[in-house]
Design a protein around this motif. Structure first.
Motif, PDB file in Angstrom:
ATOM      1  N   GLY A  40     -35.215 -17.976 -80.884  1.00 51.73           N
ATOM      2  CA  GLY A  40     -36.665 -17.883 -80.993  1.00 51.73           C
ATOM      3  C   GLY A  40     -37.436 -19.044 -80.388  1.00 51.73           C
ATOM      4  N   THR A  41     -36.745 -20.100 -79.970  1.00 52.35           N
ATOM      5  CA  THR A  41     -37.431 -21.240 -79.364  1.00 52.35           C
ATOM      6  C   THR A  41     -37.353 -21.124 -77.845  1.00 52.35           C
ATOM      7  N   VAL A  42     -38.514 -21.121 -77.206  1.00 50.70           N
ATOM      8  CA  VAL A  42     -38.535 -21.044 -75.746  1.00 50.70           C
ATOM      9  C   VAL A  42     -38.146 -22.405 -75.177  1.00 50.70           C
ATOM     10  N   MET A  43     -37.101 -22.421 -74.372  1.00 49.19           N
ATOM     11  CA  MET A  43     -36.624 -23.691 -73.834  1.00 49.19           C
ATOM     12  C   MET A  43     -37.290 -24.032 -72.511  1.00 49.19           C
ATOM     13  N   MET A  44     -37.252 -23.111 -71.570  1.00 48.05           N
ATOM     14  CA  MET A  44     -37.848 -23.389 -70.261  1.00 48.05           C
ATOM     15  C   MET A  44     -37.974 -22.091 -69.481  1.00 48.05           C
ATOM     16  N   ASN A  45     -38.681 -22.191 -68.369  1.00 40.53           N
ATOM     17  CA  ASN A  45     -38.863 -21.057 -67.471  1.00 40.53           C
ATOM     18  C   ASN A  45     -37.952 -21.264 -66.270  1.00 40.53           C
ATOM     19  N   VAL A  46     -36.924 -20.431 -66.190  1.00 46.76           N
ATOM     20  CA  VAL A  46     -36.015 -20.529 -65.042  1.00 46.76           C
ATOM     21  C   VAL A  46     -36.408 -19.451 -64.050  1.00 46.76           C
ATOM     22  N   GLY A  47     -37.016 -19.864 -62.948  1.00 48.07           N
ATOM     23  CA  GLY A  47     -37.617 -18.898 -62.048  1.00 48.07           C
ATOM     24  C   GLY A  47     -36.629 -18.100 -61.226  1.00 48.07           C
ATOM     25  N   LEU A  48     -35.599 -18.750 -60.713  1.00 47.30           N
ATOM     26  CA  LEU A  48     -34.755 -18.079 -59.734  1.00 47.30           C
ATOM     27  C   LEU A  48     -33.658 -17.245 -60.401  1.00 47.30           C
ATOM     28  N   PRO A  49     -33.476 -16.002 -59.972  1.00 43.66           N
ATOM     29  CA  PRO A  49     -32.402 -15.169 -60.509  1.00 43.66           C
ATOM     30  C   PRO A  49     -31.042 -15.833 -60.339  1.00 43.66           C
ATOM     31  N   GLU A  50     -30.866 -16.520 -59.225  1.00 49.84           N
ATOM     32  CA  GLU A  50     -29.611 -17.230 -58.960  1.00 49.84           C
ATOM     33  C   GLU A  50     -29.330 -18.263 -60.061  1.00 49.84           C
ATOM     34  N   SER A  51     -30.359 -19.013 -60.409  1.00 49.25           N
ATOM     35  CA  SER A  51     -30.192 -20.030 -61.454  1.00 49.25           C
ATOM     36  C   SER A  51     -29.950 -19.385 -62.803  1.00 49.25           C
ATOM     37  N   ASP A 111     -41.386  -9.586 -48.825  1.00 50.77           N
ATOM     38  CA  ASP A 111     -40.771  -8.772 -49.872  1.00 50.77           C
ATOM     39  C   ASP A 111     -40.130  -9.686 -50.923  1.00 50.77           C
ATOM     40  N   GLN A 112     -39.573  -9.046 -51.936  1.00 44.21           N
ATOM     41  CA  GLN A 112     -38.974  -9.780 -53.060  1.00 44.21           C
ATOM     42  C   GLN A 112     -37.904 -10.765 -52.596  1.00 44.21           C
ATOM     43  N   GLU A 113     -37.095 -10.306 -51.624  1.00 47.57           N
ATOM     44  CA  GLU A 113     -35.998 -11.135 -51.145  1.00 47.57           C
ATOM     45  C   GLU A 113     -36.519 -12.417 -50.494  1.00 47.57           C
ATOM     46  N   GLU A 114     -37.525 -12.229 -49.645  1.00 50.16           N
ATOM     47  CA  GLU A 114     -38.091 -13.398 -48.962  1.00 50.16           C
ATOM     48  C   GLU A 114     -38.780 -14.314 -49.971  1.00 50.16           C
ATOM     49  N   LEU A 115     -39.365 -13.708 -50.965  1.00 48.10           N
ATOM     50  CA  LEU A 115     -40.048 -14.478 -52.010  1.00 48.10           C
ATOM     51  C   LEU A 115     -39.081 -15.460 -52.668  1.00 48.10           C
ATOM     52  N   GLU A 116     -37.914 -14.945 -53.060  1.00 48.75           N
ATOM     53  CA  GLU A 116     -36.929 -15.796 -53.712  1.00 48.75           C
ATOM     54  C   GLU A 116     -36.388 -16.856 -52.768  1.00 48.75           C
ATOM     55  N   GLU A 117     -36.148 -16.433 -51.517  1.00 44.55           N
ATOM     56  CA  GLU A 117     -35.583 -17.378 -50.557  1.00 44.55           C
ATOM     57  C   GLU A 117     -36.554 -18.528 -50.287  1.00 44.55           C
ATOM     58  N   LEU A 118     -37.824 -18.184 -50.121  1.00 42.42           N
ATOM     59  CA  LEU A 118     -38.835 -19.223 -49.908  1.00 42.42           C
ATOM     60  C   LEU A 118     -38.882 -20.191 -51.088  1.00 42.42           C
ATOM     61  N   ALA A 119     -38.830 -19.609 -52.279  1.00 39.43           N
ATOM     62  CA  ALA A 119     -38.908 -20.456 -53.476  1.00 39.43           C
ATOM     63  C   ALA A 119     -37.732 -21.431 -53.513  1.00 39.43           C
ATOM     64  N   VAL A 120     -36.517 -20.923 -53.201  1.00 41.11           N
ATOM     65  CA  VAL A 120     -35.341 -21.799 -53.194  1.00 41.11           C
ATOM     66  C   VAL A 120     -35.507 -22.897 -52.154  1.00 41.11           C
ATOM     67  N   LEU A 121     -35.887 -22.501 -50.938  1.00 43.16           N
ATOM     68  CA  LEU A 121     -35.976 -23.487 -49.852  1.00 43.16           C
ATOM     69  C   LEU A 121     -36.981 -24.587 -50.193  1.00 43.16           C
ATOM     70  N   ILE A 122     -38.143 -24.183 -50.664  1.00 42.82           N
ATOM     71  CA  ILE A 122     -39.179 -25.190 -50.946  1.00 42.82           C
ATOM     72  C   ILE A 122     -38.751 -26.080 -52.113  1.00 42.82           C
ATOM     73  N   SER A 123     -38.152 -25.469 -53.133  1.00 40.63           N
ATOM     74  CA  SER A 123     -37.773 -26.285 -54.296  1.00 40.63           C
ATOM     75  C   SER A 123     -36.690 -27.287 -53.923  1.00 40.63           C
ATOM     76  N   ARG A 124     -35.792 -26.899 -53.010  1.00 41.20           N
ATOM     77  CA  ARG A 124     -34.734 -27.837 -52.618  1.00 41.20           C
ATOM     78  C   ARG A 124     -35.299 -28.994 -51.800  1.00 41.20           C
ATOM     79  N   ILE A 125     -36.337 -28.729 -51.020  1.00 45.48           N
ATOM     80  CA  ILE A 125     -36.951 -29.804 -50.235  1.00 45.48           C
ATOM     81  C   ILE A 125     -37.544 -30.860 -51.166  1.00 45.48           C
TER      82      ILE A 125
END
Lengths: 300, 59
Positions: free
Chosen positions: A183-194, B27-41
């Motif tokens: 029930g405690t929100v820890m953080m927002n993880v944006g990337l599906p990969e992460s 598109d969604q794919e490019e959205l995620e890729e851009l986010a990764v690239l910028i965050s890594r920079i």
């Protein structure tokens, strides 16, 4: 030089007491061997001061007490030096120690020099009181010093998180991008990969305080950061420089006062993770005791 | 101020605006890729606002 045995034995006992109080554990602080050399020498100075006081006073030189003032100001400097060193190294830590932890470490180093003085002083007193028994007085000095050192170390030992709280594994859930633990929100993880990394490798735990005093202590931000730092230094983190989404998180559940710990360890071992949290020291500066107050007792 | 929005990555132009640099994806794919690239920079974290908008935040 009739005081020579006393001086030698008391200085030695004070020095050995300082050596006994230096620990080489997972923190590797003070660093070995240079950091050790510094603290052992300071311990030697402390021992010498404690040893000299007794013969000086026996000779009627009461102004020798002012020596202690000098020692106090010198050892206070130790605290500043330790704080400066640790603060300047903070930038190189993947997971920060936090100012509260640094302050705690610095205080311990200052205090241990005073303990070395006490031990040397007690050894010198014992040695002088038993001056009649010849060389055996040295053995008596060592014995008294050793007992006092053991007692002082025991008294100076603080609690561990495991002493003031129960630590259990918790389930990690996702609500969209939000990582939620009980029930405690820890953080927002944006990337599906992460998020996938979190699902596969992350571990979470709840730290439930045993009573109101523990609850108030765990609410300290410095204590929370210390848990994050120490657990990651014990079991390692799965992150690279700049990967902020994998930084260990400690959050508080306001309703119960429990802490939620979330991290991605380098090796996923649940028992090691729980053991690491239990072994984090409770910071002296974080300790609160609301139950000793009138208002605090009314609430409980 | 501690936290700063370094960039915004979005699909829909009508949903974003303001001071931070905005990157539009096709598109969604490019959205995620851009986010990764910028965050890594920047060595920053990516946060999802659940409306096809990602913000890159330095903590």
């Amino acid at each position: 030089m009739k005081y020579l045995p006393t001086l030698v034995i008391a200085t030695l006992v004070g020095f050995l007491a300082r050596l006994y109080m230096l620990r080489r554990d997972y923190r590797q602080y003070p660093s070995y061997p240079q950091g050790w050399a510094i603290h052992l020498f300071l311990g030697f100075i402390g021992g010498a001061i404690g040893a000299i006081i007794v013969p000086a006073i026996l000779e009627g030189d009461f102004s020798a007490v002012s020596f202690l003032l000098l020692a106090a100001s010198q050892f206070r400097e130790v605290r500043n030096v330790e704080r400066d060193t640790l603060s300047s190294m903070e930038a190189t830590e993947m997971v920060k120690r936090g100012t509260a932890y640094i302050e705690g470490i610095a205080r311990v180093f200052e205090a241990r020099n005073y303990l070395a003085i006490w031990v040397a002083l007690s050894a010198a007193v014992a040695s002088e009181l038993l001056a009649d028994i010849g060389w055996w007085r040295m053995a008596a000095g060592v014995l008294v010093g050793a007992v006092l050192a053991a007692v002082l170390v025991r008294l100076m030992q603080g609690d561990l998180i495991g002493d003031i709280a129960s630590v259990e594994l918790s389930e990690i859930k996702f609500e969209g991008a939000l990582v939620v633990i009980e029930g405690t929100v820890m953080m927002n993880v944006g990337l599906p990969e992460s998020r996938r990394v979190y699902e596969e490798r992350a571990l979470a735990a709840s730290v439930r305080p045993k009573g109101p005093n523990a609850k108030a202590t765990l609410a300290n931000l410095g204590q929370m950061q210390a848990i994050a730092h120490d657990v990651s230094s014990m079991i390692g983190v799965y992150m690279d420089v700049g990967e902020q989404e994998f930084i260990p998180m400690v959050r508080r559940d306001p309703a119960t006062g429990s802490l939620r710990v979330l991290m991605v360890p380098s090796e996923r071992d649940e028992d090691a993770f729980l053991a690491a949290i239990r072994r984090v020291p409770v910071l002296e500066g974080a300790v609160r005791k609301p139950l000793t107050s009138y208002a605090g007792k009314m609430i409980d | 101020m501690e936290k700063i929005i370094l960039a915004v990555v979005a699909l829909d132009q009508t949903r974003v605006g303001g001071g931070a640099p905005i990157f539009y994806a096709r598109d969604q794919e490019e959205l995620e890729e851009l986010a990764v690239l910028i965050s890594r920079i920047f060595g920053a974290a990516v946060h999802d606002l659940h409306n096809d908008v990602y913000i890159i935040v330095k903590h």
